[in-house]
Design an enzyme around this catalytic site. Structure first.
Site, PDB file in Angstrom:
ATOM      1  N   ARG A 347       0.629  -1.353   0.270  1.00 22.37           N
ATOM      2  CA  ARG A 347       0.131   0.205   0.019  1.00 22.37           C
ATOM      3  C   ARG A 347       1.089   1.455   0.250  1.00 22.37           C
ATOM      4  O   ARG A 347       0.603   2.395  -0.053  1.00 22.37           O
ATOM      5  CB  ARG A 347      -1.209   0.173   1.309  1.00 22.37           C
ATOM      6  CG  ARG A 347      -2.377  -0.548   1.405  1.00 22.37           C
ATOM      7  CD  ARG A 347      -2.878  -0.736   1.967  1.00 22.37           C
ATOM      8  NE  ARG A 347      -3.565   0.586   2.471  1.00 22.37           N
ATOM      9  CZ  ARG A 347      -3.921   1.579   2.302  1.00 22.37           C
ATOM     10  NH1 ARG A 347      -5.106   0.611   0.653  1.00 22.37           N
ATOM     11  NH2 ARG A 347      -4.698   2.737   2.410  1.00 22.37           N
ATOM     12  N   PHE A 368       0.462   5.347  11.449  1.00 20.56           N
ATOM     13  CA  PHE A 368      -0.445   4.189  11.019  1.00 20.56           C
ATOM     14  C   PHE A 368      -0.612   3.942   9.505  1.00 20.56           C
ATOM     15  O   PHE A 368       0.715   3.120   9.156  1.00 20.56           O
ATOM     16  CB  PHE A 368      -2.258   4.826  10.630  1.00 20.56           C
ATOM     17  CG  PHE A 368      -2.775   4.628  12.407  1.00 20.56           C
ATOM     18  CD1 PHE A 368      -3.487   3.123  12.594  1.00 20.56           C
ATOM     19  CD2 PHE A 368      -2.596   6.123  12.648  1.00 20.56           C
ATOM     20  CE1 PHE A 368      -4.053   4.173  13.684  1.00 20.56           C
ATOM     21  CE2 PHE A 368      -3.180   5.631  14.011  1.00 20.56           C
ATOM     22  CZ  PHE A 368      -4.722   5.053  14.365  1.00 20.56           C
ATOM     23  N   GLU A 369      -0.014   4.738   8.013  1.00 24.63           N
ATOM     24  CA  GLU A 369       0.169   4.686   7.024  1.00 24.63           C
ATOM     25  C   GLU A 369       1.208   5.809   6.551  1.00 24.63           C
ATOM     26  O   GLU A 369       0.638   6.877   5.644  1.00 24.63           O
ATOM     27  CB  GLU A 369      -0.668   3.754   5.577  1.00 24.63           C
ATOM     28  CG  GLU A 369      -1.244   2.763   6.261  1.00 24.63           C
ATOM     29  CD  GLU A 369      -2.036   2.892   5.124  1.00 24.63           C
ATOM     30  OE1 GLU A 369      -2.111   1.532   4.413  1.00 24.63           O
ATOM     31  OE2 GLU A 369      -2.912   3.629   4.764  1.00 24.63           O
ATOM     32  N   LEU A 370       2.668   5.579   6.193  1.00 27.02           N
ATOM     33  CA  LEU A 370       2.878   6.930   5.509  1.00 27.02           C
ATOM     34  C   LEU A 370       3.699   6.073   5.310  1.00 27.02           C
ATOM     35  O   LEU A 370       4.889   5.414   4.813  1.00 27.02           O
ATOM     36  CB  LEU A 370       3.741   7.827   6.828  1.00 27.02           C
ATOM     37  CG  LEU A 370       5.639   8.440   6.665  1.00 27.02           C
ATOM     38  CD1 LEU A 370       4.700   9.930   5.659  1.00 27.02           C
ATOM     39  CD2 LEU A 370       5.917   8.934   8.456  1.00 27.02           C
TER      40      LEU A 370
END
Length: 528
Positions: A347, A368-370
């Site tokens: 992702r 979380f999502e970097l």
């Protein structure tokens, strides 16, 4: 000649394991994925990264973990034809409580696929597994006490506890025994047990992770105690040696080498003036000798480890700086790189065959999502370069070169868009504002032409300069920045920050549309 640190850059909490002629050291990775670094050596001098075993969601998912949470203090051992790795996944570290979940994974080989984890307990952190000579196994960790309201921080460290572990059942059995209360220094953690000449020796880290750090030793005729303190209390520390180039000495494990020689690993820091350790906590090793009283002491005398440790029969090697060029032309990310928290890297990035493609997700500093792929800073001075191809549609999308410690300590040179200007370069910094992580903008946006753009950063101690390759060659972009903020000591300080400086490529898209940017290459050139 062993040259300390043997694992430069962010490589703390070294657990050492010898199997035949092979030595392995496991170190903490905190919020960086995959989890746990394992290095290999045959001479204690030259070390190679061979595995990060916690690599899939069933083993580790750190999305939402705080900065400096995640993997703390792994313990690596070998018994019964298996390698055993014990580790903590820290989900909360602020305040009176700590949520610290302890696990065990195994593998017949270091390089192989490691098992799904067995959850053991959550009573404290820094656990180890002791394989006793009688065949029993003991799970040992510090005990965390949240009830010490109004007391010093070290009052929450409530001793070292041991409980038998049934490997077949994958469960603890019997009573929990508090085997060691610690020394006057307090904050006893990171326990490791080993046996020699009928004694069970206990080595622990004490004094916190800062400049008062130390390795303390005790011994007993029984695993469960009582334990008597080392006559000198500490095996090693630099807390009383402010001029030593190796500071923050503590937290390690002992190993028997060839021909009856013994060594002890330790973590350390190499501070800049002002006592900022931008390289984080690194791994060193020192020889120990056994006295007539049955206690180990440093072979060099005193308690401060050396920068250089002679190894019999091995020619000293010339020190070399780390210098790497990465093309991203294969299907696998080069092993020097990691990302943050998530077990779903697809992702965040893909390898196209001629570029590293980042998919912008959340903002810089997200837990979380970097989309940030980076490698460790391993020298106090270095230059890094990359080339980015990207067409950001609005100011909500950006991609560029970033020096990073955590969400409140970073500098980034980003290609983005400014209304009325179009494509431009800008610097976003967060210089230690750990309460709100507010950005600062050290320069006015600089208009950029279309097409690929080459970016660079030069770091020399506490100074950092971004550059871009424009017509006429490389040009400084923005002012000289403070690189000392990328350290344990900056921001909230050494006892709340436990990693080290990274440099790498980042893209973000706060619109949530998954905008993408391509990076054709990356280079890192260290200077000793």
């Amino acid at each position: 000649m062993i040259r300390n640190p043997i694992l430069p850059g962010f490589n703390p909490d070294p657990s050492i394991c010898r199997v035949g002629d092979d030595y392995y050291i496991a170190t903490s990775t905190f919020e960086w994925f995959p989890g746990v670094q394992i290095h290999h050596s045959r001479d204690l001098i030259n070390w190679t990264l061979v595995r990060r075993p916690l690599e899939r969601a069933s083993q580790l998912d750190m999305r939402g973990n705080p900065d400096s949470g995640g993997i703390w203090a792994p313990c690596l051992s070998y018994a019964d034809g298996l390698f055993w790795l014990v580790y903590t996944d820290v989900k909360r570290l602020d305040g009176s409580f700590k949520d610290t979940h302890n696990y065990i994974v195994t593998s017949p080989t270091i390089e192989g696929v490691w098992s799904d984890p067995v959850r053991v307990n959550s009573s404290g952190f820094d656990p180890s597994l002791y394989h006793a000579p009688d065949g029993r196994k003991w799970f040992v960790n510090m005990l965390w006490n949240h009830r010490q309201k109004g007391h010093p921080a070290n009052a929450r460290f409530d001793g070292i506890v041991a409980q038998e572990y049934d490997a077949e059942a994958g469960a603890l059995v019997g009573e929990v025994t508090n085997i060691f209360a610690g020394s006057y220094l307090g904050m006893s953690e990171a326990p490791h047990l080993f046996e020699k000449d009928g004694w069970t020796y206990l080595t622990v880290a004490e004094g916190g992770t800062g400049y008062g750090h130390a390795v303390t030793m005790a011994r007993s005729r029984d695993v469960l105690g009582p334990y008597e303190m080392h006559p000198d209390v500490h095996l090693m520390t630099a807390k009383d040696a402010p001029d030593s180039p190796l500071q923050r000495v503590g937290h390690g494990q002992i190993v028997e080498g060839p021909e009856g020689r013994w060594y002890h690993t330790f973590l350390c820091g190499r501070p800049l003036p002002g006592r900022f350790c931008t390289l984080g906590r690194e791994t060193g090793i020192e020889e120990v000798v056994w006295g007539e009283d049955g206690w180990p002491r440093l072979a060099c005398g005193g308690m401060v480890p050396r920068l250089e440790v002679p190894v019999p029969g091995v020619e000293p090697a010339k020190p070399q700086a780390d210098e790497k060029y990465y093309r991203f032309d294969s299907a696998k990310l080069p092993s020097d790189f990691q990302w943050l928290r998530t077990p779903e890297p697809e992702r965040l990035f893909t390898l196209t065959g001629d570029a590293l493609r980042l998919t912008g997700r959340e903002s810089p500093g997200s837990w979380f999502e970097l989309a940030f792929v980076a490698r460790r800073q391993t020298e106090l001075a270095y230059r890094a370069e990359t080339e980015v191809t990207a067409e950001p549609p609005t100011y909500q999308q950006a991609a560029g070169l970033v020096t990073y410690y955590n969400k409140h300590k970073f500098h980034g040179l980003f290609l983005s868009v400014e209304p009325g200007m179009g494509r431009c370069l800008n610097i976003f910094s967060c210089p230690g504002d750990w309460r709100e992580a507010r950005l600062s903008y050290p320069m006015e946006p600089l208009a950029m032409p279309e097409g690929p753009l080459e970016l660079a950063v030069e770091v020399d101690g506490a100074q950092q300069q971004f550059l871009a390759k424009l017509e006429g060659g490389w040009r400084d972009v923005g002012p000289v920045l403070d690189a000392s903020i990328l350290s344990d000591e900056a921001g909230r300080g050494e006892h709340g920050s436990f990693t080290g400086a990274f440099v790498g490529m980042m893209a973000f898209d706060t619109s949530g549309q998954g905008w993408q940017a391509d990076f054709a290459h990356f280079s890192y050139s260290g200077r000793l």
